[in-house]
Structure formats: C-alpha cells, structure tokens
Design an enzyme around this catalytic site. Structure first.
Site, PDB file in Angstrom:
ATOM      1  N   CYS A  88      54.118  53.041  46.450  1.00 46.33           N
ATOM      2  CA  CYS A  88      53.549  52.097  47.427  1.00 46.33           C
ATOM      3  C   CYS A  88      54.237  52.194  48.780  1.00 46.33           C
ATOM      4  CB  CYS A  88      53.626  50.667  46.895  1.00 46.33           C
ATOM      5  SG  CYS A  88      52.556  50.421  45.478  1.00 46.33           S
ATOM      6  N   HIS A 117      52.380  46.402  53.315  1.00 43.64           N
ATOM      7  CA  HIS A 117      51.806  46.789  52.026  1.00 43.64           C
ATOM      8  C   HIS A 117      51.257  45.542  51.333  1.00 43.64           C
ATOM      9  CE1 HIS A 117      51.034  48.476  48.201  1.00 43.64           C
ATOM     10  NE2 HIS A 117      52.022  47.849  47.596  1.00 43.64           N
ATOM     11  N   ASN A 160      45.635  45.876  45.390  1.00 41.33           N
ATOM     12  CA  ASN A 160      46.766  46.724  45.812  1.00 41.33           C
ATOM     13  C   ASN A 160      46.312  48.182  45.710  1.00 41.33           C
ATOM     14  OD1 ASN A 160      49.074  48.298  45.910  1.00 41.33           O
ATOM     15  ND2 ASN A 160      50.301  46.956  44.613  1.00 41.33           N
TER      16      ASN A 160
HETATM   17  N1  COA Z   1      45.103  36.740  33.386  1.00 43.96           N
HETATM   18  C1  COA Z   1      45.525  35.668  32.734  1.00 43.96           C
HETATM   19  N2  COA Z   1      46.777  35.515  32.287  1.00 43.96           N
HETATM   20  C2  COA Z   1      47.639  36.521  32.528  1.00 43.96           C
HETATM   21  C3  COA Z   1      47.251  37.688  33.205  1.00 43.96           C
HETATM   22  C4  COA Z   1      45.921  37.786  33.643  1.00 43.96           C
HETATM   23  N3  COA Z   1      45.454  38.841  34.302  1.00 43.96           N
HETATM   24  N4  COA Z   1      48.325  38.501  33.302  1.00 43.96           N
HETATM   25  C5  COA Z   1      49.354  37.881  32.705  1.00 43.96           C
HETATM   26  N5  COA Z   1      48.922  36.669  32.220  1.00 43.96           N
HETATM   27  C6  COA Z   1      49.690  35.685  31.498  1.00 43.96           C
HETATM   28  C7  COA Z   1      50.879  36.275  30.760  1.00 43.96           C
HETATM   29  O1  COA Z   1      50.467  36.780  29.522  1.00 43.96           O
HETATM   30  C8  COA Z   1      51.776  35.090  30.618  1.00 43.96           C
HETATM   31  O2  COA Z   1      51.312  34.281  29.555  1.00 43.96           O
HETATM   32  P1  COA Z   1      52.349  33.557  28.564  1.00 43.96           P
HETATM   33  O3  COA Z   1      53.110  32.617  29.456  1.00 43.96           O
HETATM   34  O4  COA Z   1      51.453  32.892  27.589  1.00 43.96           O
HETATM   35  O5  COA Z   1      53.195  34.655  28.018  1.00 43.96           O
HETATM   36  C9  COA Z   1      51.532  34.332  31.915  1.00 43.96           C
HETATM   37  O6  COA Z   1      50.268  34.763  32.437  1.00 43.96           O
HETATM   38  C10 COA Z   1      52.602  34.537  32.947  1.00 43.96           C
HETATM   39  O7  COA Z   1      52.853  35.954  33.024  1.00 43.96           O
HETATM   40  P2  COA Z   1      53.731  36.562  34.152  1.00 43.96           P
HETATM   41  O8  COA Z   1      53.699  38.060  34.029  1.00 43.96           O
HETATM   42  O9  COA Z   1      55.059  35.892  34.154  1.00 43.96           O
HETATM   43  O10 COA Z   1      52.894  36.107  35.422  1.00 43.96           O
HETATM   44  P3  COA Z   1      53.290  36.066  36.911  1.00 43.96           P
HETATM   45  O11 COA Z   1      53.169  34.719  37.456  1.00 43.96           O
HETATM   46  O12 COA Z   1      54.578  36.805  37.182  1.00 43.96           O
HETATM   47  O13 COA Z   1      52.117  36.912  37.569  1.00 43.96           O
HETATM   48  C11 COA Z   1      51.760  39.108  38.446  1.00 43.96           C
HETATM   49  C12 COA Z   1      51.937  38.264  37.201  1.00 43.96           C
HETATM   50  C13 COA Z   1      51.649  40.556  38.029  1.00 43.96           C
HETATM   51  C14 COA Z   1      50.509  38.680  39.166  1.00 43.96           C
HETATM   52  C15 COA Z   1      52.990  38.873  39.383  1.00 43.96           C
HETATM   53  O14 COA Z   1      54.181  38.984  38.636  1.00 43.96           O
HETATM   54  C16 COA Z   1      53.045  39.835  40.518  1.00 43.96           C
HETATM   55  O15 COA Z   1      52.157  39.873  41.349  1.00 43.96           O
HETATM   56  N6  COA Z   1      54.127  40.615  40.610  1.00 43.96           N
HETATM   57  C17 COA Z   1      54.300  41.583  41.660  1.00 43.96           C
HETATM   58  C18 COA Z   1      53.572  42.821  41.252  1.00 43.96           C
HETATM   59  C19 COA Z   1      53.485  43.818  42.358  1.00 43.96           C
HETATM   60  O16 COA Z   1      53.508  43.455  43.509  1.00 43.96           O
HETATM   61  N7  COA Z   1      53.373  45.088  41.984  1.00 43.96           N
HETATM   62  C20 COA Z   1      53.187  46.146  42.882  1.00 43.96           C
HETATM   63  C21 COA Z   1      54.403  46.474  43.653  1.00 43.96           C
HETATM   64  S1  COA Z   1      54.042  47.619  44.855  1.00 43.96           S
END
Ligand code: COA
Length: 351
Positions: free
Chosen positions: A135, A278, A308
């Site tokens: 990225c 980004h 993204n």
């Molecule tokens: N829909 C519904 N629920 C979802 C889900 C989806 N698409 N993806 C994950 N969940 C659930 C998980 O299973 C978890 O459930 P649980 O509590 O029952 O175990 C819950 O949501 C929380 O999961 P978590 O991974 O902690 O969520 P989060 O708040 O961190 O959000 C992202 C997940 C990926 C959206 C977030 O972490 C994020 O955006 N991170 C940065 C990623 C990024 O920028 N990547 C690229 C870098 S260049």
C-alpha cells in the site's frame, strides 16, 4: 531523445498528467451481505466503505489492462506523445507475473518510448519495471521517480499504481474482515523534469519495520506462514491481516509521519493545500484530520466508492482533486502512505 542518455539532471519536476481506470463490476456492501455474514451498517461504520470495483476473473480485467488504460489516460491528459516516455514504473503487489515485469507489457501496449532515432540509426525503447511496496508502493515509487529525474536518468516518466487484490481474498464469512476492504483499480501520473527549481519534492520519508511483517501478508507456500501460525493450505494465496494491529499502527504512525515531514520542510499543516492519503479506513483518515484540525476538503476521502485499492488509492484521490479543478499551480500536496511490510512514507510536493 536517444535511448542512452548522459545524466544531466533536472532541478525541478512537475506532475503534468493523471488518469485512472477501474474495472466494470461494482460490488456493494449489500452484494457482500448475500455472500457472507456481514452487513452494510457494520462495514460503513468500521471502514466508511460502501462499494468497490472488482476485476472480472476471466482475464479480461487485471493489473495489466487497468494499468494500460490508466497510463493512456494520464498520457492524454499530459498532452504528450507516448514516445516521449523514458521510463515506466508500476507500483503493484499483484503483478500478472513475477517475470516478466508487468510494466514491460504495459509499456509495450502504450507504446511508451517507442520510436526510431534516425540520427543515431537505432530504435528507441522505454525502460520499465515493477515496484513492490504494497500500500506504500505509490509513495515510495514517487520518491524514487523524482530522484531519477533529478539525477537526469529520465526526463518523462509514467508512474502507475495498480492492484487487483480481489484475486487474493475469499468472499466468505471466514475471510470477511479482509474481503470487505479491498477494491481493484489503477491510477497513473506523468512526471516531467523541469528547469524551474521551485517545483518538486520539498521533503519526504520512506520507512519500514520488518519485525511486524506478519500483521499483513500473502502466503504462497506453507513455509510463508509465521512460526506461531499453523500453516493451512486453504489460506494459501489469501491475504492474511491482523486488522486491529494494522489499525493501531496506522492511527499512530500516520499523524506522526505527517508531523515529521512538515517539520523537515519547515511548514505547518495550514501551509499544505492537500493531504493525498492512502485510503485504508475512513476512521484512520478522520483521526488524522482531527489531529491537525484539517478541513474536509484538505484531506479528501473517497474510500466509500473504491474501498482500499492498495497502490492505486493515492492516484485515485489525486485524480478526484484534479478533475474537480482543485489542484492549482503553486500549491503544496503531501502524499502519505502506509501498509504491509510494515511500511510508511510521505512525499511533500510543491506543484
Ligand atoms: N462483518 C461483520 N462482522 C465482522 C466482519 C464483517 N465484515 N469482520 C469481522 N467481524 C467481526 C469479527 O468476527 C469480530 O466478532 P467477534 O467479536 O464476535 O469475534 C468483530 O467483528 C470485531 O472484529 P475485529 O477484527 O476486532 O474488528 P475491527 O473493529 O478491528 O474491524 C477492520 C476490522 C478490518 C475493519 C479494522 O480492524 C481495520 O480497518 N483495520 C485496518 C485494516 C487496514 O487498514 N488494512 C490495510 C492496511 S494498508
């Protein structure tokens, strides 16, 4: 211009054209609701994404075709002939091959550098190569491109950021935290060396921390998994991400690197006209806006439409700004990236 060149540098550099390309298929959050256990509300609230464009899987839309389309549009926007291009750099983590560099086929399709140097009696070609920086690829490649032009190793350079990460995600409940994030796209700019020393990079940063590589990786073989992760065949060729870890890293690093770059240039955030960042998560971007007290129009967010798009996300934002007539001569633009590696970096331009 002949193929071989002496290295007479250019004191300045301008972005003289831009163009983007996205694949035809729109994948909305509501479409995803039919494919996995998720909801539009969850995705919008956690990421700001509403839809993304996804490449067809029949080979007609891929990193190469999108790069060709974006590159042609950037060249047309610059008002130059493809034969004037000296180098083609393609920032991507999803090339069509590891050999040949996808950029070589893109350069050939576009006709980059192609011609006949009648005086010297030989054919001309553009150099072309892929640049792997995930990225952060576009920002790192942009700084590299600028350095090559300053050194006189090229005058006119086509820089493309393109990715089709959708081929490495699983659209099912197990893969839902990554599948919702990514979209496919390409964005290109044309850079040209100038005699005016006031235009070009004012300050930049390129950093990495390989100790945190396992926060975001793409395993192709079983030994690619981290030591503490049991290799699973069904996870091969699928992006693996610790969403929370990446989120924490980005929320901290993003404002820090902006502040360091402003310091290096002796500028305040007010003196920068656009922060072209980004697009990984709207919450990360709004946190950066709040930290510097920036208006919405200074830090543009378009993740709602594209998701993204990895190396393409920064040129997609730039294209929005340019097509709305918001980029004007004399302005300052800071490009900011971060991603797998982990990597993070900036490129602050006087345009
Ligand atoms: N829909 C519904 N629920 C979802 C889900 C989806 N698409 N993806 C994950 N969940 C659930 C998980 O299973 C978890 O459930 P649980 O509590 O029952 O175990 C819950 O949501 C929380 O999961 P978590 O991974 O902690 O969520 P989060 O708040 O961190 O959000 C992202 C997940 C990926 C959206 C977030 O972490 C994020 O955006 N991170 C940065 C990623 C990024 O920028 N990547 C690229 C870098 S260049």
């Amino acid at each position: 211009m002949s193929t071989a060149r002496t290295t007479v540098g250019y004191p300045g550099c301008r972005i003289i054209g831009s163009g983007v390309a996205t694949p035809g298929r729109t994948l909305t959050n509501h479409d995803l609701e039919q494919m996995m256990d998720t909801s539009d509300e969850w995705i919008v609230q956690r990421t700001g994404i509403r839809s993304r464009q996804i490449a067809r899987k029949d080979g007609t839309e891929n990193t190469m075709t999108l790069s060709v389309d974006a590159g042609r549009r950037a060249i047309a926007d610059a008002g130059i002939d493809p034969s004037e291009i000296d180098l083609v750099m393609l920032a991507t983590m999803t090339p069509e091959y590891t050999c040949p560099p996808t950029a070589c086929r893109v350069a050939m399709e576009i006709g980059a550098g192609k011609g006949r140097d009648e005086g010297a009696n030989h054919d001309r070609y553009a150099g072309a190569w892929d640049f792997s920086g995930a990225c952060c690829g576009f920002v790192f490649a942009l700084n590299n491109a600028y350095a090559l032009i300053r050194a006189g190793m090229a005058r006119t350079l086509l820089l493309i950021g393109a990715d089709t990460l959708s081929k490495y995600v699983h659209y099912n409940t197990a893969g839902r935290s990554t599948a919702i994030l990514f979209g496919d796209a390409a964005g290109a700019i044309v850079l040209r060396g100038e005699q005016d020393p006031s235009v070009g990079v004012l300050a930049q940063a390129m950093l990495s921390d390989g100790s945190r590589w396992q926060e975001l990786y793409l395993p192709f073989e079983e030994h690619n998994f981290p030591n503490d992760v049991e290799p699973q065949r069904e996870l091969l060729n699928t992006v693996q991400m610790n969403g929370r870890g990446v989120f924490k890293f980005a929320v901290g690093t993003f404002p820090e690197i902006i502040a360091q770059t402003l310091d290096a240039a002796g500028l305040s955030a007010d003196e920068v006209d656009h922060f072209v960042c980004h697009q990984s998560n709207a919450r990360i971007l709004t946190a950066a806006r709040d930290r510097f007290g920036l208006d919405e129009h200074k830090l543009h967010i378009n993740i709602d439409r594209y998701g993204n798009t990895v190396a393409a996300s920064i040129p997609l934002v730039l294209q929005d700004l340019r097509s709305e007539g918001k980029v004007r001569e004399g302005q300052r633009i800071m490009f900011v990236g971060f991603g797998g590696g982990l990597t993070w970096g900036t490129s602050l331009w006087q345009v």
